[in-house]
Design a protein around this motif. Structure first.
Motif, PDB file in Angstrom:
ATOM      1  N   LEU A 161      -2.225   1.952   9.035  1.00 29.22           N
ATOM      2  CA  LEU A 161      -1.773   2.971   8.096  1.00 29.22           C
ATOM      3  C   LEU A 161      -2.938   3.838   7.632  1.00 29.22           C
ATOM      4  O   LEU A 161      -2.828   5.074   7.570  1.00 29.22           O
ATOM      5  N   SER A 162      -4.051   3.223   7.312  1.00 26.22           N
ATOM      6  CA  SER A 162      -5.245   3.950   6.884  1.00 26.22           C
ATOM      7  C   SER A 162      -6.442   3.053   7.120  1.00 26.22           C
ATOM      8  O   SER A 162      -6.301   1.835   7.325  1.00 26.22           O
ATOM      9  N   ALA A 163      -7.628   3.651   7.082  1.00 24.17           N
ATOM     10  CA  ALA A 163      -8.832   2.861   7.358  1.00 24.17           C
ATOM     11  C   ALA A 163      -9.996   3.380   6.535  1.00 24.17           C
ATOM     12  O   ALA A 163     -10.131   4.588   6.309  1.00 24.17           O
ATOM     13  N   THR A 164     -10.814   2.433   6.066  1.00 22.46           N
ATOM     14  CA  THR A 164     -12.103   2.772   5.480  1.00 22.46           C
ATOM     15  C   THR A 164     -13.176   2.409   6.512  1.00 22.46           C
ATOM     16  O   THR A 164     -12.854   2.097   7.657  1.00 22.46           O
ATOM     17  N   ARG A 165     -14.431   2.437   6.087  1.00 20.10           N
ATOM     18  CA  ARG A 165     -15.479   2.145   7.057  1.00 20.10           C
ATOM     19  C   ARG A 165     -15.415   0.692   7.544  1.00 20.10           C
ATOM     20  O   ARG A 165     -15.684   0.410   8.703  1.00 20.10           O
ATOM     21  N   THR A 166     -15.039  -0.235   6.663  1.00 18.68           N
ATOM     22  CA  THR A 166     -15.084  -1.656   7.030  1.00 18.68           C
ATOM     23  C   THR A 166     -13.738  -2.366   7.002  1.00 18.68           C
ATOM     24  O   THR A 166     -13.652  -3.507   7.428  1.00 18.68           O
ATOM     25  N   THR A 167     -12.716  -1.725   6.489  1.00 19.59           N
ATOM     26  CA  THR A 167     -11.399  -2.365   6.433  1.00 19.59           C
ATOM     27  C   THR A 167     -10.324  -1.368   6.846  1.00 19.59           C
ATOM     28  O   THR A 167     -10.572  -0.164   6.917  1.00 19.59           O
ATOM     29  N   ALA A 168      -9.148  -1.905   7.087  1.00 19.92           N
ATOM     30  CA  ALA A 168      -8.007  -1.049   7.434  1.00 19.92           C
ATOM     31  C   ALA A 168      -6.733  -1.681   6.898  1.00 19.92           C
ATOM     32  O   ALA A 168      -6.623  -2.911   6.804  1.00 19.92           O
ATOM     33  N   THR A 169      -5.782  -0.841   6.524  1.00 20.19           N
ATOM     34  CA  THR A 169      -4.477  -1.299   6.049  1.00 20.19           C
ATOM     35  C   THR A 169      -3.466  -1.169   7.166  1.00 20.19           C
ATOM     36  O   THR A 169      -3.368  -0.109   7.813  1.00 20.19           O
ATOM     37  N   VAL A 170      -2.726  -2.235   7.385  1.00 20.42           N
ATOM     38  CA  VAL A 170      -1.755  -2.285   8.479  1.00 20.42           C
ATOM     39  C   VAL A 170      -0.373  -2.460   7.883  1.00 20.42           C
ATOM     40  O   VAL A 170      -0.142  -3.407   7.110  1.00 20.42           O
ATOM     41  N   ALA A 209       0.858  -1.181   0.000  1.00 19.06           N
ATOM     42  CA  ALA A 209       0.000   0.000   0.000  1.00 19.06           C
ATOM     43  C   ALA A 209       0.889   1.224   0.000  1.00 19.06           C
ATOM     44  O   ALA A 209       1.837   1.331   0.772  1.00 19.06           O
ATOM     45  N   GLN A 210       0.568   2.156  -0.893  1.00 19.88           N
ATOM     46  CA  GLN A 210       1.342   3.388  -1.040  1.00 19.88           C
ATOM     47  C   GLN A 210       2.820   3.029  -1.249  1.00 19.88           C
ATOM     48  O   GLN A 210       3.144   2.192  -2.082  1.00 19.88           O
ATOM     49  N   SER A 211       3.710   3.621  -0.473  1.00 22.32           N
ATOM     50  CA  SER A 211       5.130   3.348  -0.666  1.00 22.32           C
ATOM     51  C   SER A 211       5.616   2.182   0.181  1.00 22.32           C
ATOM     52  O   SER A 211       6.791   1.827   0.127  1.00 22.32           O
ATOM     53  N   PHE A 212       4.709   1.565   0.949  1.00 25.07           N
ATOM     54  CA  PHE A 212       5.117   0.444   1.796  1.00 25.07           C
ATOM     55  C   PHE A 212       5.007  -0.873   1.009  1.00 25.07           C
ATOM     56  O   PHE A 212       4.157  -1.030   0.143  1.00 25.07           O
ATOM     57  N   SER A 213       5.855  -1.819   1.360  1.00 27.82           N
ATOM     58  CA  SER A 213       5.887  -3.080   0.623  1.00 27.82           C
ATOM     59  C   SER A 213       5.301  -4.241   1.415  1.00 27.82           C
ATOM     60  O   SER A 213       4.917  -5.245   0.833  1.00 27.82           O
ATOM     61  N   GLN A 214       5.260  -4.131   2.724  1.00 23.92           N
ATOM     62  CA  GLN A 214       4.743  -5.218   3.550  1.00 23.92           C
ATOM     63  C   GLN A 214       3.556  -4.717   4.350  1.00 23.92           C
ATOM     64  O   GLN A 214       3.701  -4.087   5.393  1.00 23.92           O
ATOM     65  N   THR A 215       2.372  -4.999   3.853  1.00 27.28           N
ATOM     66  CA  THR A 215       1.143  -4.585   4.543  1.00 27.28           C
ATOM     67  C   THR A 215       0.138  -5.724   4.499  1.00 27.28           C
ATOM     68  O   THR A 215       0.252  -6.652   3.703  1.00 27.28           O
ATOM     69  N   VAL A 216      -0.861  -5.626   5.362  1.00 23.84           N
ATOM     70  CA  VAL A 216      -1.998  -6.545   5.335  1.00 23.84           C
ATOM     71  C   VAL A 216      -3.266  -5.719   5.469  1.00 23.84           C
ATOM     72  O   VAL A 216      -3.243  -4.580   5.950  1.00 23.84           O
ATOM     73  N   THR A 217      -4.374  -6.313   5.037  1.00 23.44           N
ATOM     74  CA  THR A 217      -5.679  -5.680   5.185  1.00 23.44           C
ATOM     75  C   THR A 217      -6.480  -6.467   6.214  1.00 23.44           C
ATOM     76  O   THR A 217      -6.517  -7.705   6.152  1.00 23.44           O
ATOM     77  N   ILE A 218      -7.121  -5.777   7.132  1.00 22.04           N
ATOM     78  CA  ILE A 218      -7.948  -6.433   8.149  1.00 22.04           C
ATOM     79  C   ILE A 218      -9.411  -6.059   7.922  1.00 22.04           C
ATOM     80  O   ILE A 218      -9.714  -5.047   7.280  1.00 22.04           O
TER      81      ILE A 218
END
Length: 314
Positions: A173-182, A139-148
């Motif tokens: 890192l960021s969040a929508t209404r139902t998910t978030a990026t970590v 996600a964005q400039s990061f290479s190791q992320t997960v979505t929850i």
């Protein structure tokens, strides 16, 4: 008077056809009476009855043998349909049981993870929002992320600590209404303030961008002359408001110490406690009083009802 005369009139006054029928009827009645009397007195009809049985019995057996299969056809269709329904029911039940057996290990592991997360909430004295990892990816400039699978509706926003029952996972890192990026702790752009539990020395941990079972972190201590001990545990340094990391979350243990004469500090290699290749249940540390649409993991109480955590003064 005319009907009475008709009832008592003799056979000679009847028509020839009526006279023959009445004669036959009278003869049959007399014959039956005679046969009944003979059978009742001495069993005179037994030989005749036996003869009829011997002749008619085999014929009945033959007829039954011929007719029985045709009579059984409706029952066969009925039984066949019932058996097919029963087989279909048993197959569905068997498939359900096989599915339960196949997912037993997963359910057991998730239960253990949940119990561990509840224990972590108690140890850290912090309310957690439980969530499952649903995707891996950059996600964005990061290479190791997960979505929850939890977002702002669950009380999650950016810069919150994410952990599981083993230790620190990363931060939101960021969040929508139902998910978030970590962003994971392993990302090469991720920097976490850490402290060695055995010596209380502090430094900064940085990932190497690896996502494997032997992934490691680099800990650069503020005191370049200090020599860390192998096996010592590193925990989060934390901040006053707990953002982006709360204090005291286990990160990993020291596996090696490297030094260079040209450098004024030593590099300490940290093996994370978390297995990032099998992430499933995680907890997001949220402030007390957070509104959430799902049950929160509360310190010392397992879970609380969805809505606002009314605990105060924590």
């Amino acid at each position: 008077m005319a009907a009475r005369e008709k009832r008592w009139r003799g056979l000679d006054r009847l028509e020839p056809a009526d006279r023959s029928s009445r004669s036959t009827l009278v003869a049959l009645v007399l014959t039956c009476a005679t046969l009944i009397t003979l059978d009742h007195v001495g069993g005179a009809l037994d030989p005749a009855r036996r003869l009829v049985g011997e002749v008619v019995g085999p014929a009945e057996d033959t007829a039954n043998g011929i007719v029985a299969p045709f009579e059984a056809i409706p029952r066969w269709f009925h039984t066949r349909n019932g058996l097919e329904d029963r087989v279909a029911e048993l197959e569905a039940r068997n498939a359900q049981l096989e599915q339960q057996v196949a997912t037993t290990a997963l359910d057991r592991n998730r239960l253990a993870e949940y119990d561990g997360l509840a224990g972590t909430a108690t140890t850290l004295d912090h309310v957690l929002v439980p969530a499952h990892v649903i995707a891996y990816g950059p996600a964005q400039s990061f290479s190791q992320t997960v979505t929850i699978d939890a977002g702002t509706s669950s009380g999650i926003h950016a810069d919150l600590t994410v952990l599981n029952n083993d230790g620190l996972v990363g931060r939101v890192l960021s969040a929508t209404r139902t998910t978030a990026t970590v962003v994971l702790l392993l990302d090469r752009h991720s920097v976490v303030g850490g402290r060695l539990g055995g010596s209380m020395e502090v430094g900064f941990l940085q990932g190497r961008g690896q996502l494997s079972g032997d992934a490691t972190l680099d800990l650069k201590l503020n005191d370049g002359a200090f020599i860390a001990n192998e096996g010592d545990t590193a925990v989060t340094w934390g901040s006053e408001d707990g953002a982006p990391y709360i204090a005291g979350v286990p990160i990993g243990k020291v596996t090696a110490v490297y030094s260079s004469p040209r450098e004024t500090s030593r590099r300490v290699e940290i093996k994370p406690f978390v297995d990032f290749t099998s992430l499933d249940l995680v907890g997001v540390a949220v402030p007390s009083g957070t509104h959430s649409d799902r049950r929160l993991v509360k310190p010392g109480a397992g879970t609380v009802t969805a809505g606002q955590d009314k605990e105060s003064g924590r």
